[in-house]
Scaffold this active site. Sequence first.
Site, mmCIF file in Angstrom:
data_model
loop_
_atom_site.group_PDB
_atom_site.id
_atom_site.type_symbol
_atom_site.label_atom_id
_atom_site.label_comp_id
_atom_site.label_asym_id
_atom_site.label_seq_id
_atom_site.Cartn_x
_atom_site.Cartn_y
_atom_site.Cartn_z
ATOM 1 N N GLU A 150 0.950 -1.251 -0.124
ATOM 2 C CA GLU A 150 0.095 -0.113 0.065
ATOM 3 C C GLU A 150 1.018 1.290 -0.017
ATOM 4 O O GLU A 150 1.964 1.225 0.626
ATOM 5 C CB GLU A 150 -0.692 -0.016 1.168
ATOM 6 C CG GLU A 150 -1.904 -1.094 1.348
ATOM 7 C CD GLU A 150 -2.450 -1.344 2.620
ATOM 8 O OE1 GLU A 150 -3.580 -1.854 2.843
ATOM 9 O OE2 GLU A 150 -1.419 -1.280 3.731
ATOM 10 N N ASP A 168 -7.718 -5.266 8.393
ATOM 11 C CA ASP A 168 -7.372 -3.858 8.082
ATOM 12 C C ASP A 168 -7.083 -4.065 6.438
ATOM 13 O O ASP A 168 -6.317 -3.343 5.744
ATOM 14 C CB ASP A 168 -6.039 -3.419 8.666
ATOM 15 C CG ASP A 168 -4.845 -4.381 8.493
ATOM 16 O OD1 ASP A 168 -5.021 -5.557 7.965
ATOM 17 O OD2 ASP A 168 -3.714 -4.221 8.788
HETATM 18 P P1 NAD Z 1 2.482 -10.623 13.138
HETATM 19 O O1 NAD Z 1 2.194 -11.511 12.125
HETATM 20 O O2 NAD Z 1 3.778 -10.306 13.868
HETATM 21 O O3 NAD Z 1 1.504 -11.161 14.524
HETATM 22 C C1 NAD Z 1 0.277 -11.577 14.384
HETATM 23 C C2 NAD Z 1 0.149 -12.808 15.363
HETATM 24 O O4 NAD Z 1 -1.404 -13.092 15.359
HETATM 25 C C3 NAD Z 1 0.953 -14.034 15.391
HETATM 26 O O5 NAD Z 1 1.707 -14.172 16.417
HETATM 27 C C4 NAD Z 1 0.003 -15.002 15.043
HETATM 28 O O6 NAD Z 1 0.408 -16.439 15.405
HETATM 29 C C5 NAD Z 1 -1.221 -14.438 15.583
HETATM 30 N N1 NAD Z 1 -2.604 -15.195 15.017
HETATM 31 C C6 NAD Z 1 -2.969 -15.413 13.699
HETATM 32 N N2 NAD Z 1 -4.631 -15.795 14.058
HETATM 33 C C7 NAD Z 1 -4.458 -15.907 15.425
HETATM 34 C C8 NAD Z 1 -5.937 -16.549 15.905
HETATM 35 N N3 NAD Z 1 -6.682 -17.025 15.229
HETATM 36 N N4 NAD Z 1 -6.050 -16.333 17.230
HETATM 37 C C9 NAD Z 1 -4.888 -15.865 17.804
HETATM 38 N N5 NAD Z 1 -3.734 -15.322 17.432
HETATM 39 C C10 NAD Z 1 -3.671 -15.561 15.694
HETATM 40 O O7 NAD Z 1 1.603 -9.515 12.704
HETATM 41 P P2 NAD Z 1 1.492 -7.897 13.640
HETATM 42 O O8 NAD Z 1 2.679 -6.900 12.857
HETATM 43 O O9 NAD Z 1 1.632 -7.858 14.942
HETATM 44 O O10 NAD Z 1 0.485 -7.245 13.113
HETATM 45 C C11 NAD Z 1 -1.052 -7.796 13.530
HETATM 46 C C12 NAD Z 1 -2.018 -7.414 12.864
HETATM 47 O O11 NAD Z 1 -2.287 -6.016 12.945
HETATM 48 C C13 NAD Z 1 -1.972 -7.616 11.284
HETATM 49 O O12 NAD Z 1 -3.123 -8.085 10.671
HETATM 50 C C14 NAD Z 1 -1.538 -6.255 10.475
HETATM 51 O O13 NAD Z 1 -1.988 -6.192 9.438
HETATM 52 C C15 NAD Z 1 -2.263 -5.150 11.694
HETATM 53 N N6 NAD Z 1 -1.701 -3.908 11.661
HETATM 54 C C16 NAD Z 1 -2.776 -2.926 11.558
HETATM 55 C C17 NAD Z 1 -2.326 -1.479 12.040
HETATM 56 C C18 NAD Z 1 -3.377 -0.561 12.235
HETATM 57 O O14 NAD Z 1 -3.144 0.503 12.092
HETATM 58 N N7 NAD Z 1 -4.701 -0.968 12.223
HETATM 59 C C19 NAD Z 1 -1.212 -1.235 11.980
HETATM 60 C C20 NAD Z 1 -0.227 -2.590 12.014
HETATM 61 C C21 NAD Z 1 -0.431 -3.818 11.926
#
Ligand code: NAD
Length: 343
Positions: free
Chosen positions: A56, A227
Amino acid sequence: MTRYVGAAEMADLLRREGPEPILRRIMACLRADFLRWPEFDLAPRLASHSAGGVIELMPIADAQLYAFKFVNGHPGNTRLGKQTVVAFGLLADVATGYPLLICEMSVLTALRTAATSALAASVLARPDSRSMALIGTGAQAEFQAIAFQRTHGIGEIRLYDIDPAAVAKARANLEGRGLRLICAGSIAEAVAGADIVTTATADKARATILTPGLVEPGQHLNAIGGDCPGKTELHPKIVASARTFVEYEPQTRVEGELQQMPTDHPVTELWRVLRGDAPGRVSRDEITLFDSVGFALEDFSALRCLWEIAGSGPGLDLVPETEDPKDLFGSVFSRGQTLERAA
Ligand code: NAD
């Protein structure tokens, strides 16, 4: 020279200053910028989707500064030893178009997302909130925990992830920071009795991390993982039953939990609440939802804040040095030498 803050300098800066003061400063910049929302040139981000994820571009400008962020979201990356979200961003001078700062934004995104979550919770969560469930303990998790601890007085964090190693990692990183850490055996165990529930899972799917029976009256839901189109975390009945707050409605309708709802499902943009133009939480028992997808304004605030904090330092020669601004050719080839070589 364009000021350059790479991953190593960002890490040094955080270690030197500590995450709390930086989170506080980003929150102050965020608040100030949300309060002057109508001054910004706003647009939903430009997304390029592929089977495994999304890349993005997130542009935004006011009358003085222009910013953009490059960011991805590839939930399968961790299986390849790579991060789900990596980012960098740029700040430029609107008057001349010259780049001022180019900056790593993987860490800065985690900081600004945590600061935005905490800012939203300041008007949406019950003021006496003390415990938070953190579902998904990947890259964003510790930043979220520290932001809520320092700005909202959260003392207890209940950690849950389908990956036990991710829980152990978050626990180890947060140990010794004055938090009561509980490793929950299930989502239900983490969420029961929590004042705030943060969902930060990564899966390119219509997931239902929270189902209606789990959510309790009065809880504030800080949903940051849904997101992107086709990527959600909450059962639609939860969204229907909660008062929903968003960053920028046109973007969240497509990317957030809202994508599951009818197009007229009522929402309130956060800036209106911060300005006092719309109510935040109105009763102890209502369920509030911050349907966060991440908006360009947050990156703008974080970049201008970081620019201030970082001060002078190393730069990148992104712009050629010219004695005569019309002589770009001459900045590359010295006249005599070019002719000699050609001869
Ligand atoms: P990451 O991959 O480092 O961590 C995600 C975690 O979620 C992993 O440890 C995984 O095992 C866990 N997970 C997946 N499915 C699961 C489930 N069903 N139950 C419990 N745990 C589960 O990712 P991250 O960098 O920590 O980002 C997390 C999320 O936040 C992503 O989807 C990312 O796109 C989003 N994000 C949003 C914003 C925002 O501004 N809203 C900003 C950054 C990241």
